[in-house]
Design a protein around this motif. Structure first.
Motif, PDB file in Angstrom:
ATOM      1  N   ALA A 296       0.806  -1.355   0.149  1.00  0.00           N
ATOM      2  CA  ALA A 296       0.070   0.086   0.104  1.00  0.00           C
ATOM      3  C   ALA A 296       0.807   1.271  -0.121  1.00  0.00           C
ATOM      4  CB  ALA A 296      -1.193  -0.012   1.445  1.00  0.00           C
ATOM      5  N   ALA A 297       1.940   1.315   0.903  1.00  0.00           N
ATOM      6  CA  ALA A 297       2.733   2.445   0.863  1.00  0.00           C
ATOM      7  C   ALA A 297       3.374   2.779  -0.284  1.00  0.00           C
ATOM      8  CB  ALA A 297       3.720   2.301   2.043  1.00  0.00           C
ATOM      9  N   PHE A 298       4.133   1.547  -1.183  1.00  0.00           N
ATOM     10  CA  PHE A 298       4.981   1.998  -2.182  1.00  0.00           C
ATOM     11  C   PHE A 298       4.162   1.951  -3.448  1.00  0.00           C
ATOM     12  CE2 PHE A 298       7.885   0.211   0.571  1.00  0.00           C
ATOM     13  CZ  PHE A 298       9.029   1.201   0.707  1.00  0.00           C
ATOM     14  N   GLY A 299       2.937   1.398  -3.360  1.00  0.00           N
ATOM     15  CA  GLY A 299       1.882   1.616  -4.435  1.00  0.00           C
ATOM     16  C   GLY A 299       1.398   3.020  -4.557  1.00  0.00           C
ATOM     17  N   TYR A 300       0.994   3.534  -3.314  1.00  0.00           N
ATOM     18  CA  TYR A 300       0.376   4.886  -3.244  1.00  0.00           C
ATOM     19  C   TYR A 300       1.466   5.980  -3.686  1.00  0.00           C
ATOM     20  CZ  TYR A 300      -1.849   8.933  -0.929  1.00  0.00           C
ATOM     21  OH  TYR A 300      -2.342  10.171  -0.802  1.00  0.00           O
ATOM     22  N   THR A 301       2.701   5.505  -3.442  1.00  0.00           N
ATOM     23  CA  THR A 301       3.764   6.418  -3.963  1.00  0.00           C
ATOM     24  C   THR A 301       3.925   6.448  -5.448  1.00  0.00           C
ATOM     25  OG1 THR A 301       5.053   6.005  -1.845  1.00  0.00           O
ATOM     26  CG2 THR A 301       6.271   6.887  -3.590  1.00  0.00           C
ATOM     27  N   PHE A 302       3.993   5.211  -5.917  1.00  0.00           N
ATOM     28  CA  PHE A 302       3.917   4.966  -7.274  1.00  0.00           C
ATOM     29  C   PHE A 302       2.994   5.847  -8.220  1.00  0.00           C
ATOM     30  CE2 PHE A 302       1.834   2.699 -10.813  1.00  0.00           C
ATOM     31  CZ  PHE A 302       2.906   2.794 -11.932  1.00  0.00           C
ATOM     32  N   PHE A 303       1.918   5.794  -7.664  1.00  0.00           N
ATOM     33  CA  PHE A 303       0.611   6.786  -8.012  1.00  0.00           C
ATOM     34  C   PHE A 303       0.630   8.184  -8.250  1.00  0.00           C
ATOM     35  CE2 PHE A 303      -1.874   2.727  -7.792  1.00  0.00           C
ATOM     36  CZ  PHE A 303      -2.651   2.712  -9.227  1.00  0.00           C
ATOM     37  N   MET A 304       1.547   8.601  -7.134  1.00  0.00           N
ATOM     38  CA  MET A 304       1.869   9.961  -6.630  1.00  0.00           C
ATOM     39  C   MET A 304       2.865  10.479  -7.700  1.00  0.00           C
ATOM     40  SD  MET A 304      -0.093  10.970  -4.409  1.00  0.00           S
ATOM     41  CE  MET A 304      -1.417   9.998  -5.171  1.00  0.00           C
ATOM     42  N   VAL A 305       3.742   9.673  -8.218  1.00  0.00           N
ATOM     43  CA  VAL A 305       4.552  10.008  -8.994  1.00  0.00           C
ATOM     44  C   VAL A 305       3.903  10.252 -10.385  1.00  0.00           C
ATOM     45  CG1 VAL A 305       6.640   9.254 -10.554  1.00  0.00           C
ATOM     46  CG2 VAL A 305       6.766   8.673  -8.154  1.00  0.00           C
ATOM     47  N   PHE A 306       2.784   9.739 -10.959  1.00  0.00           N
ATOM     48  CA  PHE A 306       2.254   9.716 -11.918  1.00  0.00           C
ATOM     49  C   PHE A 306       1.283  11.185 -11.904  1.00  0.00           C
ATOM     50  CE2 PHE A 306       3.701   5.720 -13.159  1.00  0.00           C
ATOM     51  CZ  PHE A 306       3.839   5.808 -14.449  1.00  0.00           C
ATOM     52  N   ILE A 307       0.721  11.495 -10.675  1.00  0.00           N
ATOM     53  CA  ILE A 307       0.110  12.623 -10.593  1.00  0.00           C
ATOM     54  C   ILE A 307       1.070  13.720 -10.761  1.00  0.00           C
ATOM     55  CG2 ILE A 307      -0.927  14.208  -8.653  1.00  0.00           C
ATOM     56  CD1 ILE A 307      -2.328  11.581  -7.570  1.00  0.00           C
TER      57      ILE A 307
END
Length: 239
Positions: free
Chosen positions: A174-185
């Protein structure tokens, strides 16, 4: 005026309208993200009282919150549809743009973020669905597993969203998955903010380089602000 000319004029007008819609709705969501980030930064508080008060305040607005959420849904759907239409229009008009990135005259604003808007936008839509399902509706929890907390100044117990967020981000997926999406944002906003202001005619040509730089900084700050939360929680509680 011939039918052919009328058709071209109508297509040109519809293209302009789509850009306006995409730009306006994109800026609305950017403002929402800034406000949402400010509230979420209270997650750095030690006991969660500030964040739970913030969450409770939003939920206590009742019909106003529902209206705001419905408006955001409408705006994101309008943004997605108009953005896809603009992308398809450009692809149809100049398909070689997607193989060769060259421009004449002024320095090109083509970048990785501008070339991947359709990809980052699609991932953001997926993320929004997952985010709402997890933190608004708590679909990953049963009713008995949703923690409650008593906050001074608030009658009765309320949902302990602070603890839900912390428990969620203790999980590395969850932590790194969320981070992954934030990069694309961040990538999406990098080009989107500048493009929206340009589409809305809110800047003069000589200001374009300055606003382009500011848009990049703002996008970076928003992305870093959001991704700092799951990483902080994971590295301080999840390891």
């Amino acid at each position: 005026m011939s039918n052919s000319a009328n058709t071209k004029t109508n297509k040109g007008m519809s293209g302009i309208i789509r850009k306006y819609v995409s730009g306006f709705t994109g800026l609305i969501w950017t403002l929402f993200l800034i406000g949402h980030l400010v509230g979420n930064l209270t997650l750095f508080s030690s006991d969660g009282t500030a964040f739970n008060k913030y969450a409770h305040f939003l939920e206590s607005t009742g019909a106003l919150l529902i209206l705001a959420e419905l408006s955001l849904i409408v705006f994101i759907l309008m943004h997605a549809v108009s953005g896809i239409q603009v992308w398809l229009g450009k692809r149809k008009a100049r398909p070689e743009d997607y193989k060769l990135y060259k421009t004449a005259g002024a320095k090109s604003k083509q970048s990785l973020s501008s070339r991947t808007m359709i990809i980052s936008g699609s991932l953001i839509m997926l993320f929004i669905v997952m985010h709402v399902a997890t933190f608004k509706f708590n679909l990953h929890l049963s009713a008995s597993d949703i923690p409650k907390v008593k906050i001074p100044g608030i009658d009765g117990e309320i949902r302990d969203l602070y603890q839900i967020v912390r428990d969620t981000f203790k999980n590395p997926a969850a932590a790194f998955g969320y981070t992954f999406f934030m990069v694309f944002i961040g990538f999406h906003l990098r080009h989107g903010i500048w493009s929206a202001l340009q589409s809305l005619g809110a800047m003069k040509p000589k200001l374009s380089p300055i606003i382009y730089t500011i848009a990049g900084l703002l996008a970076t700050l928003i992305a870093l602000g959001f991704l700092s939360i799951p990483l902080y929680i994971y590295f301080t509680t999840g390891m």
